[in-house]
Scaffold this motif. Structure first.
Motif, mmCIF file in Angstrom:
data_model
loop_
_atom_site.group_PDB
_atom_site.id
_atom_site.type_symbol
_atom_site.label_atom_id
_atom_site.label_comp_id
_atom_site.label_asym_id
_atom_site.label_seq_id
_atom_site.Cartn_x
_atom_site.Cartn_y
_atom_site.Cartn_z
ATOM 1 N N VAL A 168 0.853 -1.184 0.000
ATOM 2 C CA VAL A 168 0.000 0.000 0.000
ATOM 3 C C VAL A 168 0.893 1.239 0.000
ATOM 4 O O VAL A 168 1.966 1.239 0.605
ATOM 5 N N MET A 169 0.450 2.270 -0.706
ATOM 6 C CA MET A 169 1.171 3.539 -0.765
ATOM 7 C C MET A 169 0.282 4.634 -0.190
ATOM 8 O O MET A 169 -0.846 4.821 -0.649
ATOM 9 N N ILE A 170 0.802 5.318 0.816
ATOM 10 C CA ILE A 170 0.026 6.366 1.488
ATOM 11 C C ILE A 170 0.893 7.604 1.662
ATOM 12 O O ILE A 170 2.113 7.558 1.507
ATOM 13 N N ALA A 171 0.245 8.709 1.991
ATOM 14 C CA ALA A 171 0.931 9.917 2.444
ATOM 15 C C ALA A 171 0.343 10.268 3.800
ATOM 16 O O ALA A 171 -0.824 9.961 4.080
ATOM 17 N N HIS A 172 1.146 10.885 4.639
ATOM 18 C CA HIS A 172 0.677 11.325 5.955
ATOM 19 C C HIS A 172 1.740 12.186 6.606
ATOM 20 O O HIS A 172 2.855 12.313 6.098
ATOM 21 N N SER A 173 1.376 12.792 7.724
ATOM 22 C CA SER A 173 2.330 13.543 8.536
ATOM 23 C C SER A 173 2.036 13.210 9.998
ATOM 24 O O SER A 173 0.997 12.631 10.312
ATOM 25 N N ALA A 188 9.588 13.803 10.086
ATOM 26 C CA ALA A 188 8.377 13.118 9.630
ATOM 27 C C ALA A 188 7.114 13.883 10.030
ATOM 28 O O ALA A 188 6.016 13.489 9.653
ATOM 29 N N GLN A 189 7.285 14.994 10.759
ATOM 30 C CA GLN A 189 6.143 15.850 11.051
ATOM 31 C C GLN A 189 5.626 16.508 9.770
ATOM 32 O O GLN A 189 4.459 16.869 9.685
ATOM 33 N N ARG A 190 6.509 16.635 8.779
ATOM 34 C CA ARG A 190 6.093 17.180 7.489
ATOM 35 C C ARG A 190 5.424 16.076 6.679
ATOM 36 O O ARG A 190 5.659 14.883 6.891
ATOM 37 N N LEU A 191 4.602 16.469 5.740
ATOM 38 C CA LEU A 191 3.947 15.519 4.851
ATOM 39 C C LEU A 191 4.994 14.681 4.126
ATOM 40 O O LEU A 191 5.977 15.222 3.605
ATOM 41 N N HIS A 192 4.795 13.381 4.121
ATOM 42 C CA HIS A 192 5.724 12.470 3.442
ATOM 43 C C HIS A 192 4.955 11.231 2.991
ATOM 44 O O HIS A 192 3.844 10.972 3.435
ATOM 45 N N GLY A 193 5.557 10.486 2.107
ATOM 46 C CA GLY A 193 4.934 9.262 1.608
ATOM 47 C C GLY A 193 5.562 8.028 2.224
ATOM 48 O O GLY A 193 6.680 8.068 2.731
ATOM 49 N N ALA A 194 4.810 6.944 2.167
ATOM 50 C CA ALA A 194 5.310 5.654 2.638
ATOM 51 C C ALA A 194 4.719 4.563 1.766
ATOM 52 O O ALA A 194 3.543 4.619 1.407
ATOM 53 N N THR A 195 5.560 3.622 1.399
ATOM 54 C CA THR A 195 5.100 2.419 0.712
ATOM 55 C C THR A 195 5.389 1.257 1.647
ATOM 56 O O THR A 195 6.533 1.018 2.023
ATOM 57 N N PHE A 196 4.336 0.573 2.057
ATOM 58 C CA PHE A 196 4.460 -0.534 2.988
ATOM 59 C C PHE A 196 4.226 -1.857 2.266
ATOM 60 O O PHE A 196 3.252 -1.986 1.518
ATOM 61 N N VAL A 197 5.078 -2.827 2.511
ATOM 62 C CA VAL A 197 4.785 -4.211 2.162
ATOM 63 C C VAL A 197 3.988 -4.745 3.348
ATOM 64 O O VAL A 197 4.402 -4.595 4.503
ATOM 65 N N VAL A 198 2.832 -5.326 3.064
ATOM 66 C CA VAL A 198 1.908 -5.738 4.119
ATOM 67 C C VAL A 198 1.759 -7.256 4.120
ATOM 68 O O VAL A 198 1.379 -7.850 3.107
ATOM 69 N N GLU A 248 8.240 -1.135 6.565
ATOM 70 C CA GLU A 248 8.636 0.164 6.037
ATOM 71 C C GLU A 248 9.838 0.017 5.100
ATOM 72 O O GLU A 248 10.012 0.806 4.189
ATOM 73 N N SER A 249 10.654 -0.975 5.385
ATOM 74 C CA SER A 249 11.842 -1.263 4.580
ATOM 75 C C SER A 249 12.279 -2.676 4.926
ATOM 76 O O SER A 249 11.638 -3.353 5.730
ATOM 77 N N ALA A 273 13.089 -2.352 8.856
ATOM 78 C CA ALA A 273 12.170 -1.962 9.931
ATOM 79 C C ALA A 273 10.724 -2.270 9.559
ATOM 80 O O ALA A 273 10.302 -2.026 8.433
ATOM 81 N N TRP A 274 9.990 -2.811 10.533
ATOM 82 C CA TRP A 274 8.566 -3.075 10.350
ATOM 83 C C TRP A 274 7.894 -3.103 11.707
ATOM 84 O O TRP A 274 8.549 -3.175 12.741
ATOM 85 N N ALA A 275 6.557 -3.030 11.661
ATOM 86 C CA ALA A 275 5.758 -3.095 12.885
ATOM 87 C C ALA A 275 4.622 -4.068 12.654
ATOM 88 O O ALA A 275 4.168 -4.254 11.519
ATOM 89 N N SER A 276 4.167 -4.690 13.741
ATOM 90 C CA SER A 276 3.098 -5.683 13.644
ATOM 91 C C SER A 276 2.041 -5.450 14.707
ATOM 92 O O SER A 276 2.316 -4.856 15.763
ATOM 93 N N TYR A 277 0.861 -5.952 14.416
ATOM 94 C CA TYR A 277 -0.223 -5.991 15.392
ATOM 95 C C TYR A 277 -0.843 -7.372 15.330
ATOM 96 O O TYR A 277 -1.162 -7.869 14.244
ATOM 97 N N GLU A 278 -0.999 -7.988 16.488
ATOM 98 C CA GLU A 278 -1.569 -9.330 16.574
ATOM 99 C C GLU A 278 -2.864 -9.260 17.373
ATOM 100 O O GLU A 278 -2.911 -8.635 18.430
ATOM 101 N N ARG A 279 -3.905 -9.898 16.841
ATOM 102 C CA ARG A 279 -5.182 -9.891 17.549
ATOM 103 C C ARG A 279 -5.845 -11.261 17.484
ATOM 104 O O ARG A 279 -5.664 -12.015 16.533
ATOM 105 N N ALA A 280 -6.616 -11.531 18.512
ATOM 106 C CA ALA A 280 -7.395 -12.767 18.563
ATOM 107 C C ALA A 280 -8.683 -12.569 17.767
ATOM 108 O O ALA A 280 -9.124 -11.442 17.542
ATOM 109 N N LEU A 281 -9.259 -13.685 17.367
ATOM 110 C CA LEU A 281 -10.560 -13.636 16.698
ATOM 111 C C LEU A 281 -11.602 -14.329 17.564
ATOM 112 O O LEU A 281 -11.306 -15.132 18.396
#
Length: 132
Positions: free
Chosen positions: A10-15, A24-34, A120-121, A124-132
């Motif tokens: 996914v490709m997004i922009a945010h600040s 990163a407080q300024r507007l920037h883009g990110a392409t995440f492999v999900v 993110e590259s 570096a990456w981040a994860s979230y794990e949840r039960a169903l």
């Protein structure tokens, strides 16, 4: 515990707000492999965790709602720092909603959990794990 993982991007922009984010407080883009990982203790009657085609389609559908968007302009994210960690939770929760709605098939109702990782590259990456 059995698991399968499907991947998209996914490709997004945010600040961000807050000194901790520096430039990163300024507007920037990110392409995440999900990566979305689906888990269950026992295989279903077809000896699978979940229909991999449906899981791939649903991940794509969830990401299409975010793709090519400036998240700062999206009402649901108003006033929120859309960090990598936060976005991993958003994707996981939306996939969980799809499971509960039956969009991944009846067999998916036996899933125990979902983990979503946003890369993110290659470093570096981040994860979230949840039960169903």
């Amino acid at each position: 515990m059995f698991s399968i993982t499907v991947r998209d991007h996914v490709m997004i922009a945010h600040s961000f707000r807050g000194e901790v984010f520096g430039p990163a407080q300024r507007l920037h883009g990110a392409t995440f492999v999900v990566d979305a990982t689906f888990r269950r203790a026992e295989l279903d009657e077809d000896n699978i965790v979940v229909d991999i085609g449906k899981a791939t389609e649903e991940l794509g559908a969830v990401l299409s709602d975010l793709n090519y968007r400036n998240l700062d302009d999206e009402p649901e994210f108003k006033g929120i720092n859309t960090s990598t960690e936060y976005l991993a939770k958003v994707v996981a929760d939306r996939l969980a909603d799809a499971v509960h709605a039956g969009r991944l098939g009846e067999g998916a109702r036996g899933l125990d959990g979902i983990t979503v990782s946003l890369h993110e590259s290659h470093l570096a990456w981040a994860s979230y794990e949840r039960a169903l």
